[in-house]
Design an enzyme around this catalytic site. Structure first.
Site, PDB file in Angstrom:
ATOM      1  N   GLU A  99       0.823  -1.215   0.000  1.00 50.19           N
ATOM      2  CA  GLU A  99       0.000   0.000   0.000  1.00 50.19           C
ATOM      3  C   GLU A  99       0.853   1.258   0.000  1.00 50.19           C
ATOM      4  OE1 GLU A  99      -2.661   0.808   3.337  1.00 50.19           O
ATOM      5  OE2 GLU A  99      -3.616   2.385   2.180  1.00 50.19           O
ATOM      6  N   ASP A 116      -0.813  -4.988   3.011  1.00 50.49           N
ATOM      7  CA  ASP A 116      -1.265  -3.763   3.666  1.00 50.49           C
ATOM      8  C   ASP A 116      -0.657  -3.802   5.066  1.00 50.49           C
ATOM      9  OD1 ASP A 116      -2.450  -1.549   4.679  1.00 50.49           O
ATOM     10  OD2 ASP A 116      -4.445  -1.976   3.883  1.00 50.49           O
ATOM     11  N   ILE A 118      -0.713  -1.810   7.636  1.00 52.04           N
ATOM     12  CA  ILE A 118      -1.762  -1.598   8.658  1.00 52.04           C
ATOM     13  C   ILE A 118      -3.057  -1.335   7.902  1.00 52.04           C
ATOM     14  CG2 ILE A 118      -2.590  -0.274  10.636  1.00 52.04           C
ATOM     15  CD1 ILE A 118       0.221   0.628  11.237  1.00 52.04           C
ATOM     16  N   ASP A 119      -3.965  -2.281   7.929  1.00 52.69           N
ATOM     17  CA  ASP A 119      -5.290  -2.002   7.367  1.00 52.69           C
ATOM     18  C   ASP A 119      -6.145  -1.512   8.529  1.00 52.69           C
ATOM     19  OD1 ASP A 119      -7.134  -1.922   5.152  1.00 52.69           O
ATOM     20  OD2 ASP A 119      -8.261  -3.379   6.308  1.00 52.69           O
ATOM     21  N   THR A 121      -5.684   2.118   9.323  1.00 51.57           N
ATOM     22  CA  THR A 121      -4.713   3.072   9.894  1.00 51.57           C
ATOM     23  C   THR A 121      -5.410   4.102  10.786  1.00 51.57           C
ATOM     24  OG1 THR A 121      -3.288   2.768   7.977  1.00 51.57           O
ATOM     25  CG2 THR A 121      -2.881   4.727   9.294  1.00 51.57           C
ATOM     26  N   ASP A 248      -6.167  -4.069   0.264  1.00 54.66           N
ATOM     27  CA  ASP A 248      -7.180  -4.142   1.332  1.00 54.66           C
ATOM     28  C   ASP A 248      -7.821  -5.530   1.391  1.00 54.66           C
ATOM     29  OD1 ASP A 248      -7.078  -1.354   2.095  1.00 54.66           O
ATOM     30  OD2 ASP A 248      -8.141  -0.893   0.249  1.00 54.66           O
TER      31      ASP A 248
HETATM   32  C1  IPD Z   1      -8.739   1.475   4.493  1.00 58.45           C
HETATM   33  C2  IPD Z   1      -9.663   0.596   5.298  1.00 58.45           C
HETATM   34  C3  IPD Z   1     -11.083   1.106   5.246  1.00 58.45           C
HETATM   35  C4  IPD Z   1     -11.580   1.264   3.847  1.00 58.45           C
HETATM   36  C5  IPD Z   1     -10.644   2.089   3.022  1.00 58.45           C
HETATM   37  C6  IPD Z   1      -9.236   1.531   3.078  1.00 58.45           C
HETATM   38  P1  IPD Z   1      -6.157   1.647   5.224  1.00 58.45           P
HETATM   39  O1  IPD Z   1      -7.439   0.945   4.470  1.00 58.45           O
HETATM   40  O2  IPD Z   1      -9.630  -0.728   4.819  1.00 58.45           O
HETATM   41  O3  IPD Z   1     -11.969   0.224   5.866  1.00 58.45           O
HETATM   42  O4  IPD Z   1     -12.840   1.878   3.900  1.00 58.45           O
HETATM   43  O5  IPD Z   1     -11.125   2.041   1.689  1.00 58.45           O
HETATM   44  O6  IPD Z   1      -8.380   2.357   2.318  1.00 58.45           O
HETATM   45  O7  IPD Z   1      -5.954   2.966   4.553  1.00 58.45           O
HETATM   46  O8  IPD Z   1      -6.533   1.807   6.633  1.00 58.45           O
HETATM   47  O9  IPD Z   1      -5.057   0.689   5.019  1.00 58.45           O
END
Ligand code: IPD
Length: 257
Positions: A99, A116, A118-119, A121, A248
């Site tokens: 990411e 990813d 940290i999913d 963040t 994601d």
């Molecule tokens: C996000 C999360 C969030 C989703 C966003 C993503 P991140 O990832 O998964 O639930 O709604 O579309 O970008 O930025 O925290 O790695």
């Protein structure tokens, strides 16, 4: 019986045997990487949220595309560097997509790790405990291995094609839930981080249709990977998000499947 033994017993050819052995080896490493990366996540989460001098300097929070809803921290970058370094040392011929380094994204036939770091963040920054390391391995363009580790809740979801899916050491899906009618369903929705009218308005309309259906309840966990784990474990019946990225969901789709 594990995949290697099953294939040995069925007398399939050596190619399949070696493939299965590789899959098990990749799976073991994927879980090991997620565990070590999760330790970094957990230590940073604790030191940020447990310490009295919280300030954004510790996490060096930055916005992406000047959007306050789309953020990255120094810990995302540290974890991604750690994971990529591990993969490069262990599997020098493999590719990766992360990411936090999105230039030249190409998916070929070679094994490709989709990361990813940290999913969730935003959850990580705000102390909302739904954030995780998400590591998927795509082989010949097929998502084949997935590991999602939330060290705050002590949950590691993992799956490998041919071996099944697990929550920690427990096998998932032993007794799959029947599909519930909408009126008895709990639905995971995410708004994403795009706030322009053209993106947001159709989503709001769709979400309104769900709540008016009516569904039993709506949940927003703030992590696509965690939403997919909730689907895999049966806690959510439906998960809907538009505008998602491959990092994601690369791990989560294997766990759900
Ligand atoms: C996000 C999360 C969030 C989703 C966003 C993503 P991140 O990832 O998964 O639930 O709604 O579309 O970008 O930025 O925290 O790695």
């Amino acid at each position: 019986m594990d995949l290697v033994k099953r294939i040995k017993c069925s007398g399939l050819d050596l190619k399949f045997f070696l493939m299965a052995e590789n899959f098990e080896n990749y799976f073991t490493h994927a879980k090991q990487i997620a565990k070590l990366a999760g330790d970094i996540l957990l230590n940073s989460y604790r030191s940020f949220h447990d310490s009295s001098d919280q300030n954004s300097k510790q996490l060096a929070i930055e916005t992406k595309e000047s959007n306050d809803a789309n953020i990255v921290t120094i810990i995302d970058k540290q974890i991604q560097d750690f994971i990529i370094d591990y993969i490069k040392r262990t599997f020098p011929r493999h590719s990766f997509i992360g990411e936090e380094s999105t230039e030249n994204i190409l998916l070929g036939n070679e094994p490709t790790w989709i990361i990813d770091p940290i999913d969730g963040t935003t959850n990580f920054v705000h102390g909302f405990p739904y954030c995780c390391v998400s590591i998927g391995l795509v082989i010949k363009r097929n998502p084949s291995i997935g590991v999602i580790y939330n060290p705050i809740l002590g949950q590691m979801y993992s799956a490998c094609e041919g071996l099944g899916a697990f929550l920690n050491d427990e096998r998932l899906g032993k007794s799959p839930k029947a599909i519930a009618p909408l009126s008895q369903s709990i639905v995971g929705l995410e708004f994403g981080n795009e706030r322009t009218d053209s993106v947001l308005n159709p989503k709001l309309e769709t979400f309104a249709n769900f709540i008016k259906a009516p569904v039993r309840a709506i949940r927003c966990y703030g992590s696509a990977a965690m939403n997919l784990c909730m689907i895999a474990s049966g806690a959510l019946d439906i998960y809907l998000e538009a505008g998602i990225h491959c990092w994601d969901i690369a791990a989560g789709v294997v766990i759900v499947r």
